[in-house]
Design an enzyme around this catalytic site. Structure first.
Site, PDB file in Angstrom:
ATOM      1  N   HIS A 194     -27.204 -71.059  16.218  1.00  0.00           N
ATOM      2  CA  HIS A 194     -26.376 -70.403  17.247  1.00  0.00           C
ATOM      3  C   HIS A 194     -25.535 -69.255  16.687  1.00  0.00           C
ATOM      4  O   HIS A 194     -24.867 -68.572  17.443  1.00  0.00           O
ATOM      5  CB  HIS A 194     -25.469 -71.451  17.882  1.00  0.00           C
ATOM      6  CG  HIS A 194     -24.475 -72.002  16.906  1.00  0.00           C
ATOM      7  ND1 HIS A 194     -24.855 -72.751  15.804  1.00  0.00           N
ATOM      8  CD2 HIS A 194     -23.134 -71.883  16.828  1.00  0.00           C
ATOM      9  CE1 HIS A 194     -23.782 -73.059  15.108  1.00  0.00           C
ATOM     10  NE2 HIS A 194     -22.725 -72.552  15.703  1.00  0.00           N
ATOM     11  N   ASP A 195     -25.517 -69.079  15.368  1.00  0.00           N
ATOM     12  CA  ASP A 195     -24.748 -67.996  14.747  1.00  0.00           C
ATOM     13  C   ASP A 195     -25.639 -66.846  14.288  1.00  0.00           C
ATOM     14  O   ASP A 195     -25.157 -65.898  13.672  1.00  0.00           O
ATOM     15  CB  ASP A 195     -24.016 -68.496  13.494  1.00  0.00           C
ATOM     16  CG  ASP A 195     -22.917 -69.495  13.810  1.00  0.00           C
ATOM     17  OD1 ASP A 195     -22.359 -69.429  14.921  1.00  0.00           O
ATOM     18  OD2 ASP A 195     -22.616 -70.327  12.931  1.00  0.00           O
ATOM     19  N   ASP A 234     -19.190 -78.615  10.142  1.00  0.00           N
ATOM     20  CA  ASP A 234     -18.857 -77.195  10.235  1.00  0.00           C
ATOM     21  C   ASP A 234     -18.053 -76.720   9.018  1.00  0.00           C
ATOM     22  O   ASP A 234     -17.061 -77.365   8.638  1.00  0.00           O
ATOM     23  CB  ASP A 234     -18.020 -76.987  11.507  1.00  0.00           C
ATOM     24  CG  ASP A 234     -17.919 -75.534  11.911  1.00  0.00           C
ATOM     25  OD1 ASP A 234     -18.950 -74.937  12.238  1.00  0.00           O
ATOM     26  OD2 ASP A 234     -16.784 -75.001  11.919  1.00  0.00           O
ATOM     27  N   GLU A 286     -22.507 -77.709   6.651  1.00  0.00           N
ATOM     28  CA  GLU A 286     -22.623 -76.257   6.755  1.00  0.00           C
ATOM     29  C   GLU A 286     -21.745 -75.700   5.641  1.00  0.00           C
ATOM     30  O   GLU A 286     -20.526 -75.858   5.676  1.00  0.00           O
ATOM     31  CB  GLU A 286     -22.165 -75.754   8.124  1.00  0.00           C
ATOM     32  CG  GLU A 286     -22.594 -74.308   8.337  1.00  0.00           C
ATOM     33  CD  GLU A 286     -21.613 -73.470   9.129  1.00  0.00           C
ATOM     34  OE1 GLU A 286     -21.999 -72.422   9.639  1.00  0.00           O
ATOM     35  OE2 GLU A 286     -20.431 -73.848   9.232  1.00  0.00           O
TER      36      GLU A 286
HETATM   37  O1  TEU Z   1     -19.790 -70.965  11.269  1.00  0.00           O
HETATM   38  C1  TEU Z   1     -19.316 -70.683  10.007  1.00  0.00           C
HETATM   39  C2  TEU Z   1     -19.580 -69.383   9.479  1.00  0.00           C
HETATM   40  O2  TEU Z   1     -19.458 -69.147   8.293  1.00  0.00           O
HETATM   41  C3  TEU Z   1     -19.828 -68.306  10.434  1.00  0.00           C
HETATM   42  O3  TEU Z   1     -18.804 -67.390  10.237  1.00  0.00           O
HETATM   43  C4  TEU Z   1     -21.126 -67.667  10.244  1.00  0.00           C
HETATM   44  O4  TEU Z   1     -21.362 -67.292   8.923  1.00  0.00           O
HETATM   45  C5  TEU Z   1     -21.101 -66.444  11.112  1.00  0.00           C
HETATM   46  O5  TEU Z   1     -20.902 -66.863  12.419  1.00  0.00           O
HETATM   47  C6  TEU Z   1     -22.374 -65.690  11.039  1.00  0.00           C
HETATM   48  O6  TEU Z   1     -22.120 -64.466  11.634  1.00  0.00           O
HETATM   49  C7  TEU Z   1     -19.331 -72.111  11.890  1.00  0.00           C
HETATM   50  C8  TEU Z   1     -19.970 -72.264  13.245  1.00  0.00           C
HETATM   51  O7  TEU Z   1     -21.360 -72.443  13.105  1.00  0.00           O
HETATM   52  C9  TEU Z   1     -19.611 -71.085  14.086  1.00  0.00           C
HETATM   53  O8  TEU Z   1     -20.243 -71.102  15.342  1.00  0.00           O
HETATM   54  C10 TEU Z   1     -18.122 -71.125  14.253  1.00  0.00           C
HETATM   55  O9  TEU Z   1     -17.701 -69.974  14.957  1.00  0.00           O
HETATM   56  C11 TEU Z   1     -17.391 -71.194  12.926  1.00  0.00           C
HETATM   57  O10 TEU Z   1     -17.939 -72.132  12.034  1.00  0.00           O
HETATM   58  C12 TEU Z   1     -15.958 -71.630  13.137  1.00  0.00           C
HETATM   59  O11 TEU Z   1     -15.921 -72.959  13.534  1.00  0.00           O
END
Ligand code: TEU
Ligand code: CA
Length: 555
Positions: free
Chosen positions: A327-328, A200, A255
């Protein structure tokens, strides 16, 4: 180019909260996943990436971890985890864990110690600064989820840094003790037999010592230049590689928000001893009307330009990961395809073709293989996601944008689109739970569900199954060199893949308009590997139907 199992694998991402509920509490769980392994095995995937299953107060659905070596009680027990791992391995499926170590939960014992006093042994595990004055944080940085990136803590009258929610304090990776503990925890999971890590926001672990105000964006200053791809990130990943990763046959994917192709060659270079591959965000995080929020679609020429740059610049030097959604992100078919009744299935298959024929490791996000769509949210209260909820209040309730202007952007881009329950069948709650689901099931579940999809040989599901199988049978799909054709076409995405004597032609219509395509002579009479429509591919000029996709193979 080195051949490895993870270059040849197809990964399936599970968001456990929304995958399958085994005990009627409305929350997906580990036993639920174990019960669906046969479904995944039938699809043919090789690896599961499990979004976080660790103990967490769930401020950000498990991305706020309070104990890295315990399972979230809603998801089950460590025994349930061991059983899942064993059952997966029995079927030849590997499990990659989510590793969230840029931050912990504020309920993690390290943070509870750290905040207790300035001279506590754990104080330096996190990033503490004095405010400018009693009411002003150390600088103007904003957090990803809205508000300041600094939280004042009364106990010691100082601020701590949180790039995400205030319940996700950032760890201080410059402290060797922090790294030692994280590496020990990772080793513990590897010794358990897991098969890798998805890391992450790993590009954000190293911060500059100086923390000046950032350039003002919409509400706050940008921390990017001080926290993203920071000064020691490669050193820390090399150390992690040396102390942990290199000792196991595992796969790693970082990521990495803010990554460029140049940096990817360092993070995931063939010989740089950091990670195996990274997720890049140029395609999905294009700037919108209001920060990330927009209701506009990316023009195809731009999409091709981005994809092509990654395909060509990493070739032979670093490895790509391929994804339309996770999931984002919103649902792929709603965002890049067309989720209307007429075109949903065809465009879902077209997107799958376009992505799975490229070089890199493909990731399928749960439900993508059914062509699941965005959710018709009706009111702000329908959202569960901290990012969507905060964004609505920061942009709308503050009066900066009107509800009517912001709403379509939230509808298209909200992370909750991806988080509604997996649609298993046409019984109540789509077969996800016999209780009340934690987030509403998409009302289209009677039309779109796994039972229906697996029963129909022409379904999106079976199309994915076929694509996965083709990857196993045709090394050119994994290792072939990519070349773009018709760069300026606003409707067709056409490319070739070449490996020695083998050559593929991939043609995808990204529009709802029929378009003529002049078949390159070398592909005349070549057999079709896969297509989502019936058509005559022997013609010199092919009338490519709306959202049609086909792949021809020479030799
Ligand atoms: O996401 C990282 C991230 O950069 C996110 O802000 C992403 O770009 C955004 O959600 C898109 O709208 C990771 C995880 O995948 C996310 O689910 C977490 O909320 C985040 O890190 C914090 O751990
Ligand atoms: Ca449950």
């Amino acid at each position: 180019m080195k051949k490895t199992w993870w270059k040849e694998a197809v990964v399936y991402q599970i968001y456990p909260r929304s995958f399958m509920d085994s005990n009627c509490d409305g929350i997906g769980d580990l036993k639920g996943i174990t019960g669906r392994l046969d479904y995944l095995n039938y699809l043919g995937i090789d690896v599961i990436w499990l979004s976080p299953v660790y103990q967490s107060p769930n401020d950000d659905n498990g991305y706020d971890i309070s104990d890295y070596q315990a399972i979230m009680h809603e998801f089950g027990t460590m025994e349930d985890f061991d059983e899942l791992l064993e059952q997966a391995h029995k079927r030849g499926i590997r499990i990659v864990m989510d590793l969230v170590v840029n931050h912990t939960s504020d309920e993690h014992k390290w943070f509870m110690e750290s905040r207790s006093s300035k001279d506590n042994a754990y104080r330096d595990y996190y990033i503490w600064r004095e405010g400018k004055d009693a009411d002003t944080p150390p600088n103007n940085w904003g957090s990803c989820f809205g508000g300041s990136a600094w939280q004042y803590d009364e106990r010691t009258e100082m601020y701590y840094l949180h790039l995400f929610s205030k319940k996700q304090p950032d760890l201080n990776w410059d402290n060797p003790e922090v790294r030692k503990n994280i590496f020990a925890m990772m080793t513990w999971w590897c010794d358990k037999g897991i098969d890798g890590f998805r890391m992450d926001v790993i590009s954000m672990i190293s911060k500059t010592k100086e923390m000046p105000d950032g350039k003002l964006t919409d509400f706050y200053g940008d921390y990017g230049p001080y926290c993203v791809n920071g000064p020691n990130v490669h050193r820390y990943l090399q150390e992690m590689n040396e102390k942990v990763l290199s000792k196991y046959d595992i796969m790693t994917v970082g990521e990495t928000p803010g990554v460029t192709t140049k940096l990817a060659k360092q993070y995931a270079g063939e010989d740089t001893n950091e990670l195996n591959m990274v997720f890049q965000f140029e395609l999905v995080d294009t700037p919108g009307k209001y920060g990330k929020w927009t209701d506009e679609k990316l023009p195809l020429t731009e999409l091709k330009r981005i994809m092509t740059r990654w395909q060509t610049e990493l070739y032979g030097q670093a490895w790509n990961s391929l994804f339309w959604d996770n999931h984002d992100q919103p649902r792929a078919v709603s965002r890049f395809g067309d989720d209307s009744k007429t075109h949903r299935e065809t465009s879902a298959k077209m997107l799958a073709t376009c992505l799975h024929m490229m070089q890199g490791t493909p990731y399928i996000y749960q439900g993508e293989e059914l062509g699941m769509t965005n959710f018709p949210f009706k009111k702000p209260e329908d959202f569960r996601d901290i990012e969507s909820i905060n964004a609505y209040s920061e942009w709308c309730r503050s009066g900066k944008v009107s509800h009517d202007d912001f709403w379509p952007c939230l509808l298209l881009r909200s992370r909750d689109n991806a988080r509604t329950p997996m649609q298993w069948d046409d019984t109540s709650q789509a077969g996800f739970t016999s209780g009340t689901p934690w987030i509403a099931v998409n009302p289209n579940y009677k039309e779109i569900n796994a039972k229906k999809e697996t029963a129909n040989p022409d379904s999106v599901f079976h199309y994915y199954k076929k694509l996965i199988a083709l990857r196993k049978q045709n090394p050119v799909i994994v290792y072939g060199k990519y070349e773009l054709l018709l760069a300026d076409s606003e409707t067709l995405y056409v490319y070739t893949r070449t490996l020695e004597e083998e050559k593929l032609l991939v043609v995808c219509n990204f529009s709802d308009q029929e378009t003529t395509f002049a078949l390159p002579e070398e592909f005349a009479g070549c057999p079709c590997l896969i297509s989502n429509k019936e058509n005559d591919y022997g013609k010199a000029n092919i009338m490519v139907k709306p959202y049609e996709a086909f792949v021809l193979k020479k030799n």
